[in-house]
Design a protein around this motif. Structure first.
Motif, short mmCIF file in Angstrom:
data_model
loop_
_atom_site.label_atom_id
_atom_site.label_comp_id
_atom_site.label_asym_id
_atom_site.label_seq_id
_atom_site.Cartn_x
_atom_site.Cartn_y
_atom_site.Cartn_z
N ASP A 54 13.52 -7.35 7.74
CA ASP A 54 12.26 -7.87 8.29
C ASP A 54 11.45 -6.78 9.00
OD1 ASP A 54 12.59 -10.45 7.40
OD2 ASP A 54 13.53 -11.17 9.24
N LYS A 55 12.07 -5.62 9.21
CA LYS A 55 11.40 -4.54 9.94
C LYS A 55 10.67 -3.62 8.96
CE LYS A 55 13.04 -6.05 13.82
NZ LYS A 55 12.17 -6.68 14.83
N SER A 56 9.54 -3.10 9.40
CA SER A 56 8.70 -2.28 8.52
C SER A 56 9.10 -0.80 8.53
CB SER A 56 7.22 -2.42 8.91
OG SER A 56 7.03 -2.06 10.27
N ASP A 57 9.59 -0.30 9.67
CA ASP A 57 9.92 1.12 9.77
C ASP A 57 11.38 1.29 10.17
OD1 ASP A 57 10.02 3.82 10.05
OD2 ASP A 57 8.63 3.95 11.76
#
Length: 220
Positions: A54-57
């Motif tokens: 769910d995290k972008s980075d």
């Protein structure tokens, strides 16, 4: 068996400074969907593959990616049933184990746990399986065992499955006999409902083997 005896040595914890990328890499390497996260020797929480995706980075450290993590765990003195219950409720592939002061002791891999149960329990013992269906008010393992023993057999293990909204339960019995015919008839005489049975009748297996040998001979 208790929690500390079930720890899987080959699943290491992550550090709170590890990146999300490393966490996913380790999950893939160790074939799990969860890993424990530590800060020093303190248990921070359990990170999941779903949470990471769910995290972008994912190049950032876990301490940056997450303000807090869920903290499911069992104590080193917890019974194996507590371990299984927690894993089932939270759908965990790894269960952290802490001591009385909540210091991290290790983690239990569910795959390893299932293998250990199979190796040490009655699962590997030769025998048949009987599934009975009954009302919870009719349940008496003592009486059922007495009926089984009257046919010169023994109950090696048993477990109950039930629905919280129903008073009907299923009792699964592992019996130390392969041919269950007489035991099934004895249980039915006492009005126990046999929902299923799994057995191998050695006489019929022998007949089948002889039949197959004859057919192979005739085909030559």
């Amino acid at each position: 068996m208790i929690g500390i005896e079930l720890i899987t040595d080959d699943i290491p914890p992550l550090r709170h400074t590890d990146t999300g990328e490393r966490a996913l890499q380790w999950m893939d390497e160790f074939k799990v969907n969860h890993l424990s996260v530590l800060k020093g020797e303190s248990f921070v929480g359990l990170v999941s593959e779903d949470d990471l995706l769910d995290k972008s980075d994912l190049s950032q450290a876990l301490t940056v990616l997450f303000d807090h993590l869920p903290r499911p765990y069992v104590k080193g003195t917890s019974h194996i049933y507590e371990v299984l219950n927690l894993a089932s409720i939270d759908h965990l592939t790894v269960v952290p184990v802490l001591d009385a002061e909540e210091n991290y002791l290790g983690s239990i891999g569910i795959s390893s746990l299932m293998q250990k149960i199979a190796e040490t329990g009655s699962i590997k013992e030769q025998g048949g399986i009987i599934v009975l269906e009954m009302s919870d008010t009719d349940y008496s393992l003592a009486h059922i065992s007495q009926v089984v023993e009257s046919e010169n057999a023994k109950v090696l293990s048993s477990f109950i499955t039930s629905n919280a909204n129903s008073k009907v339960l299923e009792l699964t019995l592992k019996i130390n006999r392969i041919d269950l015919g007489r035991i099934l008839r004895a249980l039915e005489r006492y009005d126990y409902k046999v929902k299923a049975s799994f057995q191998r009748n050695s006489y019929h297996e022998d007949l089948k083997d002889r039949y197959d040998e004859l057919m192979n001979y005739l085909n030559i």
